[in-house]
Design a protein around this motif. Structure first.
Motif, mmCIF file in Angstrom:
data_model
loop_
_atom_site.group_PDB
_atom_site.id
_atom_site.type_symbol
_atom_site.label_atom_id
_atom_site.label_comp_id
_atom_site.label_asym_id
_atom_site.label_seq_id
_atom_site.Cartn_x
_atom_site.Cartn_y
_atom_site.Cartn_z
ATOM 1 N N LYS A 301 0.834 -1.209 0.000
ATOM 2 C CA LYS A 301 0.000 0.000 0.000
ATOM 3 C C LYS A 301 0.863 1.251 0.000
ATOM 4 O O LYS A 301 1.766 1.382 0.820
ATOM 5 N N THR A 957 -8.652 -9.931 10.421
ATOM 6 C CA THR A 957 -9.037 -8.526 10.566
ATOM 7 C C THR A 957 -8.739 -8.051 11.971
ATOM 8 O O THR A 957 -8.764 -8.818 12.923
ATOM 9 N N TYR A 1030 -8.425 -2.961 9.646
ATOM 10 C CA TYR A 1030 -8.109 -3.533 8.333
ATOM 11 C C TYR A 1030 -8.678 -4.926 8.217
ATOM 12 O O TYR A 1030 -9.015 -5.577 9.208
ATOM 13 N N LYS A 1032 -7.290 -8.302 6.012
ATOM 14 C CA LYS A 1032 -6.209 -8.735 5.137
ATOM 15 C C LYS A 1032 -6.474 -10.132 4.630
ATOM 16 O O LYS A 1032 -6.947 -10.986 5.379
ATOM 17 N N LEU A 1066 -5.033 -5.942 1.109
ATOM 18 C CA LEU A 1066 -5.346 -5.153 2.296
ATOM 19 C C LEU A 1066 -6.564 -4.274 2.011
ATOM 20 O O LEU A 1066 -6.609 -3.603 0.986
ATOM 21 N N TRP A 1067 -7.519 -4.327 2.895
ATOM 22 C CA TRP A 1067 -8.664 -3.415 2.821
ATOM 23 C C TRP A 1067 -8.625 -2.515 4.040
ATOM 24 O O TRP A 1067 -8.518 -3.001 5.172
ATOM 25 N N THR A 1068 -8.693 -1.220 3.815
ATOM 26 C CA THR A 1068 -8.713 -0.297 4.947
ATOM 27 C C THR A 1068 -9.938 0.595 4.824
ATOM 28 O O THR A 1068 -10.476 0.775 3.730
ATOM 29 N N ASP A 1076 -0.388 0.903 5.433
ATOM 30 C CA ASP A 1076 -0.780 -0.330 6.105
ATOM 31 C C ASP A 1076 -0.705 -0.076 7.618
ATOM 32 O O ASP A 1076 0.356 0.282 8.128
#
Lengths: 1109, 488
Positions: A301, A957, A1030, A1032, A1066-1068, A1076
């Protein structure tokens, strides 16, 4: 066997025990146990073969014992076992780490072949508990999940700690950048120590090992003397817990609570991660395994950037109230004119020519700077046995060239492990485990130091194609060309930043580590019911770091356009610095264990032990003169110091001795009770307080044993309830009792006055107030839980509720410097952690064709609270962090709450702006933000198997929690961050804002505008606290094991190939467009949640082949 | 195995355990710290105190004072001090300024006072420590306003409360009075080389104390003039400084002028350039000191060879033509001679200008008229840097003329003091500007983020206090005046 003088010898032993301390040893009343002389009529020879239910491969080293006796053997390499003479009505118990234990009645059979089922997390497996004691899981009164080798290796993580992520409930792992050198922090059930260590104790084969993280490049003196970590300019050399080769690991048991770990004493108050390495097995023919893994890495990221405005800045307003811009070609700022796409000159003029480029956004210039990282990891292992010996030898290498361009970020790790046992006579067994690790690396600096590659990279205006400037031989990119006057010049466009390529080539942060860990044990078993183990462990290493920063003075090449002045010199005095850490940790344990069946229903075991521990740390930090640096460029040696060399060294030694005991009682394999007690004497506490005692008790009730006959047993295969309560004491770090004097060092931030001052010596009060009345800190914990195996072990549930309370914490707290000091040592602070942990594993599909689908998940919710600081008039202490963004422990708030200045809001949430500048006002004091502790953590995974195929996927998460991002701060300052252009660049009214009018009333702001350039380039630090949540995609792997049948005529015993990935996606949340949240500039230290321009984390993927002969 | 054997084994176990316990006590006595000293002495503490104050005066306070007194401004070719010129500094900027006063200086002063307590033989150390304590507190309060005093460096107090500035000034005067009473110029025990400022010359310390007391009382001229006048009367015919009280720095790494050592760490970046406010005034007054405090901008091609400043805060303009501070102020990043620039605690010129003002106000009698003292101040300033042409300057320069009327005389005195303090006593010059409003030709920084023509009137409390002191009274705005700053 001779007739035993049972009571006499036991009596002698008990005298010894009574001498020690155990107040609650139950009176051993007349016990029976004449079973040794009972006559039985029918004896048989029984043999058979044990295979794995997973792949029908033979299982070696499975322990086969005759229930109720001490007769036992283990299987050979082909899975065979045999007994010559056992009772025809006996029951055999087959157990092996990682497999469900099976009890099989002999029923007069002579051949019994068994298939052991792999059921991760089953209740009845064998686990390794504290001090390397093997226990039947069902007997444990606390949660102790086990991760086996194959589960550990699915994502091919180079760090065995990172590989635990998402696999165990209650474990909080921070993997930082996921590079092989990255530190990993492992905290069980939340942090409890306010300023001390919060990480789990790492134990390898019974020996506690060092898991230090000496942060690279930070101020060694202040870190060593204050215990405080400065995240501002660091090189992540990793922490020592990651030195072990994951392929050498047979299993990891996570002892989460103090109860589980109480026997380890003070250092295990945060729980323990118990690593058991592989060993050869008796009867095994020599097996050679070769495993190779190739891993590629790229950046996970980078921040979201604006793509509308280029280099330069606003210089004023035109008559219409719009910005007038100046495109300053020397700038790092991207506060300049709107990007037009027009082709125009840029950078320096060299030999009458400037380069040209379109004035347009280089949308991926940051991401494209990085390259594909490559790593090769090879392990060769030999395992086998002789008649009375076993051995395991492995050699491994890991060679990596990370994601930075060129080959300047290297990390190489070599491990040699030898584990062996020898049965010396019938009564003695000797064991040895030795590991030598060698690490050498050259790593890249982060943070804000002059050598920080990422910091210089981020300070690149949006129109600059920095990723195309790697050719330093091109005069427009490079440094050191000579001008007409023979002066060295630079052609790089930027005057305020240095080319990150130049930094990579010229700044070196070298590290090498030589480490030996070993354990040596002798077991003496004079009697069937008694054994004595003497074990000595050592962990000795030298960690050497060399920092080589160049000396140079370069003038701008461009003397014609007037854009560059001779003042825009790029100059450094250069530095050579050496950090040496020598750590030696020696542990001795003497353990005497007696086992007895007190009645036919009650079995007892009593262990007493003696522990000695010594830790010696020697640190030295030497540098060329900190002001004037080097004399001769390129000569990196302390002899090349321009002025007196800088020196710091520190030696510390601590010792601890302890006596401990454990009494285990079991009733019909149904009810189990463990009592432990330990007394420690520590060198680091005052004489009057140096002795401290702490007990624990735990109980387990395998209630399903009582329901075996009912219909419920169709659903409930096994079930137990457990409960435990424990205390663990903890001592202090050395030398905290007194207040000292030190050599003066007047630190101005930039520039320092040191002593002797022009030959005059001096001394100053050291900033820390010592505490001569220090007491040990005590953690009290209890937990209850249950483990259930349902539907014939198809489903497994493990649930715990726990509560830990730590009090009398030993803290070094920063205090108001108005006191004349900077910190003081205190006993104080009650911190409470309570939470739930849930692990579920199920196999909804398992077909006869060999297809199976296993699903698993964990959920952890920890609530952390600083209950009371127990300091008069003090409700908050600072844990460190930055001066303008502290991390604090405040009463009633979670441990590790961020505290700093923010912009000012009114009670309706509107922003209060200055009535003249339109810029938001700052809060008059610091305010609280969230803490870095997540609200909850969870994971979800699946394993699919079909014949030789295996597929694994794991998501995890963390939800809630905050982190501080200097990455955000610097790109806001620089005008490259997304939000700096959200409302354009002309002055505008701050959204939802008010100001104070002449009557001191808040009125809605509709007309007072602010210049974004002035606001974003000077944000209060609290604006950089962002949501750390997050999700992941942590691991994915696909593997194929070639069927045995196809290998029959080959020399190979086994071939497995696979592809894998870890840290993949990765989702934020929307609030985090920057980094990250797992990266942490302070590595695995106690300072968490600080992205101080930390290097971005990486995504890893590759393939592996494993072959055995 | 026989029973006997087992018993032997058990006895062995007990014996091993017994030995382990016997050795236990000694085994655990390893907590003596080999890394730090357990005791100190006054002659080692004193230089540490002086160096700490020197670093504070010479580095952060010199930078803030230098920019806000408009000797210097941020260079357009660099960026380090932009926020100072923008008046948009944050609390973090002042952590070290505060630490050097409290933790580095005041704590060691307290240690000296503890060590000398009740020892008449150590009176000279006591006196110097008290003077330095007073000096440190004036720095602290002039910078921050109300600061911890009664509870500062007090054992057991970790969240000291703040003392109002008015009381701090009373304490400062009291300590100086005590120090003056203790000084014995013929004392047998005096510091020597450990006194970095006066090398144990107690007469110099007496002059320092008197001059400093005059400075402190004059600072109250606008807020409590009667009190100031009454206090100053006690100094009638006292001995004042006639030479600079300063610390000498050298080229040795770690012992350089603190401003220059910052520049070295910043990669020799020249962040400070001449401010037009100063260069213009000096040029207009044909002041030969301009060539001492600044370098000339020379460009043969463009026919330029002169002292050129840029407008205060004009770093965003594309100006590339300007003079730099010279090495005598320690602020010339490229020239190693900057390392040798001294840090002045009080200068002879300041001494004369203080006397001149007090005499002009009619509060002090020294036996000399104000005009003489005014001119002596100018001469001392020139002499301090070996500048020739002082008499021509006194005769011809408009700024050296003695006007009529007390207020105009004070204006002339303060402007001359400001000229003398160029780049060497920046913080004091800025404090005097806050007190008197002179020089009255300062310009608002072009880069100001404050709006409304506001200018800084204090420096902010450090963030370490904001986050670590529970009795912290709250952040002040940068343009809120301190107590004694009442003149518009």
């Amino acid at each position: 066997m001779s007739q035993i003088d049972f009571y006499a010898s036991k009596g002698t032993l008990l005298i010894y025990l009574a001498l020690t301390f155990l107040p609650f040893v139950p009176q051993t009343t007349a016990a029976n146990a004449n079973r040794f002389t009972d006559d039985h009529e029918n004896f048989l020879a029984v043999k058979g073969r044990v295979t794995s239910g997973k792949d029908q491969q033979p299982l070696q080293g499975v322990s086969v014992t005759v229930k109720g006796t001490n007769t036992g053997t283990s299987t050979d390499a082909d899975g065979n076992y045999g007994f010559n003479n056992i009772e025809s009505n006996a029951t055999l118990i087959f157990s092996s780490v990682g497999f469900a234990t099976m009890e099989v009645p002999v029923r007069s059979r002579t051949i019994i072949n068994i298939e052991l089922q792999v059921e991760a997390g089953t209740l009845i497996e064998t686990v390794i508990t504290a001090i390397a004691i093997r226990r039947d899981k069902r007997s444990l009164g606390y949660s102790a999940p086990v991760i086996r080798s194959d589960e550990l290796l699915t994502g091919r993580n180079t760090s065995s700690l990172n590989a635990l992520q998402g696999k165990v409930a209650g474990v909080n792992i921070t993997s930082t950048a996921s590079a092989p050198n990255s530190s990993s922090r492992i905290v069980l059930r939340g942090g409890s120590s306010i300023t001390g260590n919060n990480q789990a104790l790492i134990v390898i084969d019974g020996i506690p090992t060092d898991n230090s993280d000496f942060l690279g490049g930070s101020d060694v003196r202040s870190t060593q003397t204050s215990g405080r970590v400065d995240p501002r300019s660091t090189v992540n050399f990793g922490n020592r817990g990651n030195d072990i080769n994951p392929e050498d690991i047979e299993s990891i048991t996570v002892l989460k609570g103090p109860t589980a770990a109480a026997l380890y004493g003070s250092r295990a108050s945060n729980g323990a991660v118990v690593i058991t390495t592989k060993s050869g097995r008796k009867g095994q023919k020599t097996e050679v395994t070769v495993s190779s893994t190739v891993t590629f890495s790229n950046v996970l990221k980078v921040p979201d950037f604006q793509n509308d405005y280029g280099q330069g800045y606003a210089i004023g307003l035109d008559s219409a109230g719009n910005n007038e811009y100046y495109l300053d070609p020397i700038e790092n700022w991207s506060w300049g004119p709107p990007l037009t796409g027009e082709v125009q000159d840029w950078g320096q003029e060299i030999n009458g020519v400037r380069r040209q480029k379109a004035f347009e956004a280089q949308k991926n210039n940051i991401k494209r700077f990085f390259e594909l990282g490559k790593m090769i990891n090879n392990t060769v292992s030999f395992a086998g046995s002789g008649e009375k010996t076993t051995f395991y030898l492995s050699l491994s290498s890991l060679n990596s060239d990370g994601i930075m361009p060129y080959d300047k970020d290297n990390y190489n790790r070599y491990n040699v492990r030898f584990n062996g046992t020898a049965q010396l006579s019938n009564k003695f067994t000797a064991g040895i485990g030795l590991n030598y690790s060698r690490i050498n690396s050259n790593l890249v600096q982060g943070g804000q130091g002059s050598g920080s590659v990422y910091d210089n990279l981020l300070q690149t205006a949006r129109d600059i194609p920095i990723h195309l400037m790697d050719d330093l031989d091109n005069p427009y990119n490079g440094y050191g060309f000579l001008n007409e006057r023979g002066e060295p010049v630079y052609g790089f466009y930027g005057a305020y930043t240095v080319s990150p390529y130049f930094l990579l080539k010229n700044y070196k942060n070298e590290n090498d580590v030589d480490r030996i860990t070993g354990n040596f044990s002798i077991t003496y078993k004079p009697l069937e019911w008694l054994d004595i183990v003497e074990r000595i462990g050592a962990d000795v290493y030298a960690d050497r770091r060399r920092f080589k920063y160049p000396k140079f003075t370069y003038y701008p090449a461009d003397e014609v356009t007037g854009n560059y002045a001779r003042f825009n010199v790029q100059s450094e005095v250069g530095q050579y610095r050496e950090n040496n850490f020598n750590v030696s940790e020696i542990v001795h344990d003497l353990m005497v264990t007696a086992k007895a069946d007190l009645t036919s229903d009650i079995a007892a075991s009593l262990m007493v032990g003696h522990n000695l521990r010594q830790r010696t740390v020697s640190v030295s930090d030497a540098s060329t003169n900190e002001s004037f640096g080097l004399i001769v460029p390129g000569w990196y040696n302390l002899d090349n110091s321009n002025g007196p060399a800088y020196n710091f060294n520190e030696f510390s030694r601590r010792r601890l001795t302890g006596l401990y005991s454990q009494l285990t009682l079991s009733f019909r394999q149904t009810l189990f009770l463990d009592l432990t007690a330990r007394n420690d004497w520590s060198s680091t506490l005052p004489n009057d307080n140096r002795s401290f005692f702490y007990p624990s008790a735990s109980a387990s009730f395998a209630f399903s044993e009582l329901m075996k006959k009912g219909t419920i047993s169709d659903v409930l295969s096994h079930g137990k309830l457990r409960a435990s309560v424990a205390q663990v004491g903890n001592d202090a770090n050395p030398y905290l009792l007194n207040t000292y004097f030190a050599r003066p060092e007047i630190d101005g931030g930039f520039g320092t006055t040191t002593f002797p001052f022009n030959g005059v010596p001096g001394i100053t009060r050291s900033g820390r107030i010592g505490n001569p009345d220090l007491k040990p800190e005590i953690t009290t914990a209890w937990e209850v839980g249950t483990e259930l195996n349902l539907w014939n072990n198809r489903m497994y549930v493990d649930f715990s509720y726990y509560r830990n309370r730590s009090k009398d914490q030993i803290l070094t707290i920063p205090i108001s410097e108005g006191s004349g000091f900077t910190s003081m040592v205190i006993n104080g602070g009650i911190v409470e952690n309570k939470g739930i942990e849930l692990s579920v594993r199920g196999t909804p599909i398992r077909t006869s064709e060999g297809f199976s689908l296993e699903l698993y998940g964990t959920y952890t919710r920890n609530r952390n609270k600083v209950v009371d600081l127990e300091l008069e008039g003090v409700t908050q202490v600072s844990l460190g962090g930055l001066a303008d963004l502290a991390v604090v422990a405040a009463e009633g708030k979670p441990y590790g709450t961020f505290y700093g200045v923010d912009i000012l809001h009114d009670d309706q949430g509107r922003v209060i702006v200055d009535d003249a500048s339109g810029i938001p006002l700052e809060t008059p004091g610091a305010v609280y933000f969230g803490s870095y502790n997540p609200d909850y953590m969870a994971s979800w995974g699946a394993n699919v198997r079909y014949k030789g195929w295996g597929f694994n996927i794991l998501f995890d998460t963390k939800h809630g929690g905050q982190f501080v991002s200097r990455t955000k701060d610097i790109i806001d300052f620089n005008g490259t961050a997304w939000e700096t252009a959200e409302h354009g660049r002309n002055p505008y009214v701050f959204p939802n804002s008010v100001y104070t009018d002449q009557d001191n009333k808040l009125v809605t702001n509709t007309d007072i505008t602010f210049l974004p350039q002035d606001y974003f380039s000077n944000l209060p630090y609290g604006r950089n606290v962002i949501d750390a949540s997050y999700v992941k995609l942590r691991e994915v792997s696909l593997s194929y094991r070639i069927p045995k049948s196809k290998l029959k005529n080959s020399p190979f015993g086994d071939i497995t190939v696979g592809i894998f990935g870890n840290n993949l996606v990765l989702w934020t949340p929307d609030a985090n467009k920057y980094a990250d949240p797992e990266i942490n500039s302070a590595g695995a230290t106690n300072l968490q949640g600080f992205d101080f321009t930390a290097q971005p984390s990486q995504r890893n993927f590759g393939f592996n082949v494993s072959v055995s002969f | 195995m026989t029973t006997l054997n087992i018993k032997n084994k058990c006895i062995l176990v007990v014996a091993v355990a017994a030995i382990a316990f016997a050795g236990c006590k000694k085994y655990l006595d390893v907590n003596d710290n080999p890394n730090l000293a357990s005791s100190a002495s006054v002659e080692l503490l004193l230089p540490a105190v002086q160096a700490a104050l020197g670093h504070d005066l010479g580095n952060p306070l010199q930078i803030y004072g230098g920019i806000w007194s408009q000797y210097w401004t941020q260079s357009p070719t660099s960026s380090q001090y932009r926020s100072i010129d923008q008046y948009s500094v944050t609390t973090t900027a002042f952590d070290r300024t505060w630490r050097m006063i409290y933790s580095d200086a005041l704590q060691d002063i307290q240690e000296i006072l503890n060590l000398t307590q009740g020892k008449a033989a150590s009176n000279q150390y006591t006196a110097i420590a008290l003077i330095l304590k007073a000096y440190a507190f004036q720095l602290a309060t002039d910078a921050f306003g109300d600061v911890p005093l009664t509870e500062a460096t007090k054992p057991g107090v970790t969240n000291p409360t703040y003392t109002p500035q008015q009381q701090i000034y009373d304490s400062i005067v009291a300590w100086v009075n005590t120090a003056i009473s203790l000084i014995d110029v013929d004392a047998e025990v005096t510091p020597a080389t450990d006194d970095l400022i006066a090398h144990g010359d107690m007469e110099q310390w007496l002059r320092f104390a008197n001059t400093f007391k005059l400075r402190v009382l004059l600072r109250l001229s606008e807020v409590t003039p009667q009190k100031a006048a009454a206090g100053i009367q006690t100094l009638n015919n006292a001995e004042f400084l006639t030479k600079d009280a300063q610390i000498a720095y050298s080229a040795v790494g770690g012992n350089q002028n603190p401003l220059f050592s910052e520049m070295l760490e910043l990669g020799r970046t020249q962040n400070l350039v001449a401010s037009e406010t100063s260069t213009k005034f000096m040029t207009q007054n044909r002041d030969p000191r301009a060539d001492i405090f600044y370098t000339r901008f020379v460009s043969a091609a463009r026919g330029i060879d002169s002292i050129i400043g840029i407008p205060q805060g004009s770093f965003r303009s594309n100006l590339r033509t300007f003079s730099l501070p010279s090495t005598v102020t320690g602020a010339n990043a490229r020239n190693d001679l900057s390392a040798n620039a001294p840090v002045k605690f009080m200068s002879a010129a300041e001494s004369y200008f203080l006397q001149a003002e007090a005499v002009a106000r009619g509060w002090l009698t020294t036996g000399q008229p104000a005009l003489t003292l005014f001119r002596e101040g100018i001469r001392a300033s020139f002499k301090s840097y070996n500048v020739s042409g002082v008499e021509t300057y006194i005769t011809n320069s408009p700024a050296a003329q003695w006007p009529s009327g007390t207020q105009q005389q004070i204006r002339a005195i303060i402007i001359q003091k400001w000229l003398a303090m160029n780049g060497n006593q920046g913080f004091e010059a800025w404090s005097e500007w806050r007190r008197t409003g002179y020089p009255d030709f300062f310009t608002v920084s072009r880069a100001s983020a404050l709006g409304d023509d506001r200018m800084p009137a204090r420096i902010l409390y450090p963030s370490s206090e904001v986050t670590q002191n529970l009795n912290f009274p709250g952040i002040k705005l940068i343009y809120e005046p301190v107590w004694w700053d009442v003149k518009d």
